[in-house]
Design a protein around this motif. Structure first.
Motif, PDB file in Angstrom:
ATOM      1  N   ILE A   1      40.057 -56.040 -62.920  1.00 51.66           N
ATOM      2  CA  ILE A   1      39.004 -57.055 -62.511  1.00 51.66           C
ATOM      3  C   ILE A   1      38.799 -58.218 -63.201  1.00 51.66           C
ATOM      4  O   ILE A   1      38.526 -58.089 -64.494  1.00 51.66           O
ATOM      5  CB  ILE A   1      37.710 -56.222 -62.328  1.00 51.66           C
ATOM      6  N   MET A   2      38.773 -59.345 -62.434  1.00 49.30           N
ATOM      7  CA  MET A   2      38.366 -60.787 -63.215  1.00 49.30           C
ATOM      8  C   MET A   2      37.231 -61.403 -62.557  1.00 49.30           C
ATOM      9  O   MET A   2      37.182 -61.416 -61.393  1.00 49.30           O
ATOM     10  CB  MET A   2      39.845 -61.607 -63.070  1.00 49.30           C
ATOM     11  N   LEU A   3      36.191 -61.621 -63.480  1.00 53.42           N
ATOM     12  CA  LEU A   3      35.147 -62.488 -62.867  1.00 53.42           C
ATOM     13  C   LEU A   3      34.854 -63.818 -63.446  1.00 53.42           C
ATOM     14  O   LEU A   3      35.413 -63.964 -64.279  1.00 53.42           O
ATOM     15  CB  LEU A   3      33.946 -61.555 -63.422  1.00 53.42           C
ATOM     16  N   ILE A   4      34.397 -64.555 -62.457  1.00 57.16           N
ATOM     17  CA  ILE A   4      34.199 -65.897 -62.943  1.00 57.16           C
ATOM     18  C   ILE A   4      32.801 -66.330 -62.335  1.00 57.16           C
ATOM     19  O   ILE A   4      32.509 -66.199 -61.240  1.00 57.16           O
ATOM     20  CB  ILE A   4      35.193 -66.980 -62.065  1.00 57.16           C
ATOM     21  N   ALA A   5      32.057 -66.816 -63.481  1.00 57.83           N
ATOM     22  CA  ALA A   5      30.644 -67.243 -63.051  1.00 57.83           C
ATOM     23  C   ALA A   5      30.574 -68.736 -63.463  1.00 57.83           C
ATOM     24  O   ALA A   5      30.889 -69.102 -64.350  1.00 57.83           O
ATOM     25  CB  ALA A   5      29.621 -66.447 -63.950  1.00 57.83           C
ATOM     26  N   SER A   6      30.237 -69.586 -62.392  1.00 61.56           N
ATOM     27  CA  SER A   6      29.824 -70.859 -62.533  1.00 61.56           C
ATOM     28  C   SER A   6      28.485 -71.279 -62.610  1.00 61.56           C
ATOM     29  O   SER A   6      27.633 -70.868 -61.787  1.00 61.56           O
ATOM     30  CB  SER A   6      30.538 -71.775 -61.436  1.00 61.56           C
ATOM     31  N   LEU A   7      28.175 -71.980 -63.786  1.00 61.21           N
ATOM     32  CA  LEU A   7      26.636 -71.836 -64.196  1.00 61.21           C
ATOM     33  C   LEU A   7      26.336 -73.403 -64.159  1.00 61.21           C
ATOM     34  O   LEU A   7      27.332 -74.307 -64.391  1.00 61.21           O
ATOM     35  CB  LEU A   7      26.569 -71.283 -65.472  1.00 61.21           C
ATOM     36  N   ARG A   8      25.145 -73.576 -63.583  1.00 66.50           N
ATOM     37  CA  ARG A   8      24.741 -75.204 -63.641  1.00 66.50           C
ATOM     38  C   ARG A   8      23.456 -75.016 -64.687  1.00 66.50           C
ATOM     39  O   ARG A   8      22.743 -74.164 -64.497  1.00 66.50           O
ATOM     40  CB  ARG A   8      24.161 -75.638 -62.165  1.00 66.50           C
ATOM     41  N   ASP A   9      22.972 -76.323 -64.969  1.00 67.70           N
ATOM     42  CA  ASP A   9      21.892 -76.632 -65.821  1.00 67.70           C
ATOM     43  C   ASP A   9      20.636 -75.948 -64.953  1.00 67.70           C
ATOM     44  O   ASP A   9      20.403 -76.326 -63.746  1.00 67.70           O
ATOM     45  CB  ASP A   9      21.456 -78.025 -65.937  1.00 67.70           C
ATOM     46  N   PRO A  10      19.865 -75.082 -65.434  1.00 67.72           N
ATOM     47  CA  PRO A  10      18.934 -74.244 -64.408  1.00 67.72           C
ATOM     48  C   PRO A  10      17.915 -75.198 -63.906  1.00 67.72           C
ATOM     49  O   PRO A  10      17.590 -75.133 -62.927  1.00 67.72           O
ATOM     50  CB  PRO A  10      18.371 -73.403 -65.523  1.00 67.72           C
ATOM     51  N   ILE A  11      17.471 -76.327 -64.657  1.00 70.24           N
ATOM     52  CA  ILE A  11      16.557 -77.268 -64.186  1.00 70.24           C
ATOM     53  C   ILE A  11      17.137 -78.300 -63.092  1.00 70.24           C
ATOM     54  O   ILE A  11      16.663 -78.647 -62.064  1.00 70.24           O
ATOM     55  CB  ILE A  11      15.960 -78.229 -65.064  1.00 70.24           C
ATOM     56  N   GLU A  12      18.426 -78.563 -63.216  1.00 71.84           N
ATOM     57  CA  GLU A  12      19.079 -79.420 -62.039  1.00 71.84           C
ATOM     58  C   GLU A  12      19.498 -78.604 -60.807  1.00 71.84           C
ATOM     59  O   GLU A  12      19.302 -79.020 -59.837  1.00 71.84           O
ATOM     60  CB  GLU A  12      20.542 -79.848 -62.701  1.00 71.84           C
ATOM     61  N   ARG A  13      19.728 -77.200 -61.063  1.00 76.74           N
ATOM     62  CA  ARG A  13      19.877 -76.254 -60.138  1.00 76.74           C
ATOM     63  C   ARG A  13      18.722 -76.140 -59.233  1.00 76.74           C
ATOM     64  O   ARG A  13      18.713 -75.842 -58.054  1.00 76.74           O
ATOM     65  CB  ARG A  13      20.520 -75.089 -60.799  1.00 76.74           C
ATOM     66  N   ALA A  14      17.383 -75.934 -59.956  1.00 74.90           N
ATOM     67  CA  ALA A  14      16.159 -75.662 -59.318  1.00 74.90           C
ATOM     68  C   ALA A  14      15.823 -77.021 -58.544  1.00 74.90           C
ATOM     69  O   ALA A  14      15.476 -76.771 -57.349  1.00 74.90           O
ATOM     70  CB  ALA A  14      15.104 -75.542 -60.306  1.00 74.90           C
ATOM     71  N   TYR A  15      16.056 -78.337 -59.150  1.00 74.06           N
ATOM     72  CA  TYR A  15      15.769 -79.552 -58.384  1.00 74.06           C
ATOM     73  C   TYR A  15      16.818 -79.561 -57.140  1.00 74.06           C
ATOM     74  O   TYR A  15      16.157 -80.208 -56.323  1.00 74.06           O
ATOM     75  CB  TYR A  15      15.931 -80.527 -59.349  1.00 74.06           C
ATOM     76  N   ASP A  63      36.467 -60.176 -72.043  1.00 78.16           N
ATOM     77  CA  ASP A  63      37.681 -61.150 -71.642  1.00 78.16           C
ATOM     78  C   ASP A  63      37.959 -60.961 -70.225  1.00 78.16           C
ATOM     79  O   ASP A  63      38.815 -61.861 -69.820  1.00 78.16           O
ATOM     80  CB  ASP A  63      38.905 -60.735 -72.382  1.00 78.16           C
ATOM     81  N   ARG A  64      37.192 -60.429 -69.361  1.00 75.69           N
ATOM     82  CA  ARG A  64      37.345 -60.236 -67.929  1.00 75.69           C
ATOM     83  C   ARG A  64      36.396 -61.238 -67.433  1.00 75.69           C
ATOM     84  O   ARG A  64      36.397 -61.245 -66.067  1.00 75.69           O
ATOM     85  CB  ARG A  64      37.079 -58.777 -67.505  1.00 75.69           C
ATOM     86  N   LEU A  65      35.511 -61.707 -68.075  1.00 75.25           N
ATOM     87  CA  LEU A  65      34.362 -62.545 -67.429  1.00 75.25           C
ATOM     88  C   LEU A  65      34.797 -63.993 -68.007  1.00 75.25           C
ATOM     89  O   LEU A  65      34.571 -64.321 -69.222  1.00 75.25           O
ATOM     90  CB  LEU A  65      32.965 -62.256 -67.623  1.00 75.25           C
ATOM     91  N   LEU A  66      34.933 -65.007 -67.201  1.00 78.35           N
ATOM     92  CA  LEU A  66      35.038 -66.349 -67.630  1.00 78.35           C
ATOM     93  C   LEU A  66      33.761 -67.094 -67.021  1.00 78.35           C
ATOM     94  O   LEU A  66      33.335 -67.027 -66.024  1.00 78.35           O
ATOM     95  CB  LEU A  66      36.121 -66.957 -66.925  1.00 78.35           C
ATOM     96  N   LEU A  67      33.178 -67.934 -68.030  1.00 74.87           N
ATOM     97  CA  LEU A  67      32.203 -68.588 -67.697  1.00 74.87           C
ATOM     98  C   LEU A  67      32.487 -70.028 -67.594  1.00 74.87           C
ATOM     99  O   LEU A  67      33.232 -70.709 -68.480  1.00 74.87           O
ATOM    100  CB  LEU A  67      30.934 -68.583 -68.689  1.00 74.87           C
ATOM    101  N   VAL A  68      31.999 -70.776 -66.462  1.00 79.42           N
ATOM    102  CA  VAL A  68      32.732 -72.130 -66.331  1.00 79.42           C
ATOM    103  C   VAL A  68      31.415 -72.954 -65.866  1.00 79.42           C
ATOM    104  O   VAL A  68      30.292 -72.086 -65.553  1.00 79.42           O
ATOM    105  CB  VAL A  68      33.679 -72.551 -65.105  1.00 79.42           C
ATOM    106  N   TRP A  69      31.352 -74.251 -66.297  1.00 75.76           N
ATOM    107  CA  TRP A  69      30.203 -75.070 -66.003  1.00 75.76           C
ATOM    108  C   TRP A  69      30.180 -76.107 -64.920  1.00 75.76           C
ATOM    109  O   TRP A  69      31.018 -76.790 -64.949  1.00 75.76           O
ATOM    110  CB  TRP A  69      29.897 -75.656 -67.583  1.00 75.76           C
ATOM    111  N   TYR A  70      29.065 -76.058 -64.441  1.00 69.99           N
ATOM    112  CA  TYR A  70      29.246 -77.247 -63.232  1.00 69.99           C
ATOM    113  C   TYR A  70      29.282 -78.592 -63.569  1.00 69.99           C
ATOM    114  O   TYR A  70      30.125 -79.322 -62.997  1.00 69.99           O
ATOM    115  CB  TYR A  70      27.993 -76.939 -62.585  1.00 69.99           C
ATOM    116  N   ASP A  71      28.779 -78.808 -64.763  1.00 68.91           N
ATOM    117  CA  ASP A  71      28.884 -80.163 -65.436  1.00 68.91           C
ATOM    118  C   ASP A  71      30.573 -80.522 -65.631  1.00 68.91           C
ATOM    119  O   ASP A  71      31.084 -81.748 -65.340  1.00 68.91           O
ATOM    120  CB  ASP A  71      28.359 -80.437 -66.644  1.00 68.91           C
TER     121      ASP A  71
END
Length: 193
Positions: A1-15, A63-71
């Motif tokens: 299992i490979m997991l990818i989570a794309s994360l965004r600045d939480p305040i910008e995401r909320a806005y 190593d099965r979770l990749l965090l990537v960033w919206y920026d």
């Protein structure tokens, strides 16, 4: 299992979520973001990532979770894509320029009214079609007129709606509410946020 989570600045995401609610008509004051975030904690709670990431790490090897960033997606899309390809072990492909410059366009509040009107007209059409007037509704001239009206309505309110930008004061007011979670996420991700 490979997991990818794309994360965004939480305040910008909320806005962004708040502005979507403004466009839908669910929030009335486009400049009342801080008040709305204090009133409806979900705007910020949905961007508290550390707890979610920790649960992934509790269940899967890191190593099965990749965090990537919206920026990175916004400012370095090719690098963002390459990171995902490398993680999945697949060949990189150069993204087309049209892909790199594509931007999503939200719908305006006017578009929401147009959609409601079109749904109402469709409901009315279906009711008439299942009534004694169905021979008239099914006639070629009625359908031609109905399609003409529908197409004209679809063209209404296509002007872009001006969305105020997130201000420094708004960010400063909300930063204490997400700071602790951001610090936890920094430790988990090994990235300065």
């Amino acid at each position: 299992i490979m997991l990818i989570a794309s994360l965004r600045d939480p305040i910008e995401r909320a806005y962004s979520a708040f502005q979507m609610q403004v466009r839908k008509g669910a929030e009335s004051a486009p400049d009342g973001f801080v008040e709305a975030a204090n009133r409806n904690r979900r705007y910020l709670d949905d961007g508290r990532y550390a707890g979610h990431i920790q649960r992934f790490y509790d269940l899967f090897p890191t190593d099965r979770l990749l965090l990537v960033w919206y920026d990175d997606l916004r400012h370095k899309p090719q690098g963002f894509y390459n990171t995902i390809c490398d993680f999945l072990g697949i060949a990189r492909i150069d993204l087309a320029q049209t892909t790199l410059h594509h931007s999503l366009k939200g719908t305006t509040q006017g578009d929401q009214y147009v959609r409601r009107l079109l749904r109402s007209l469709r409901w009315t059409y279906d009711k008439l079609n299942n009534s004694l007037l169905s021979p008239v509704v099914r006639s070629r001239s009625f359908k031609t007129t109905a399609y003409w009206v529908r197409d004209r309505i679809r063209k209404w309110d296509r002007r872009p709606q001006l969305i105020p930008t997130l201000t420094r004061d708004q960010r400063a007011a909300l930063l204490p509410m997400v700071q602790e979670d951001n610090c936890r996420l920094e430790r988990l991700a090994g990235r300065d946020l």
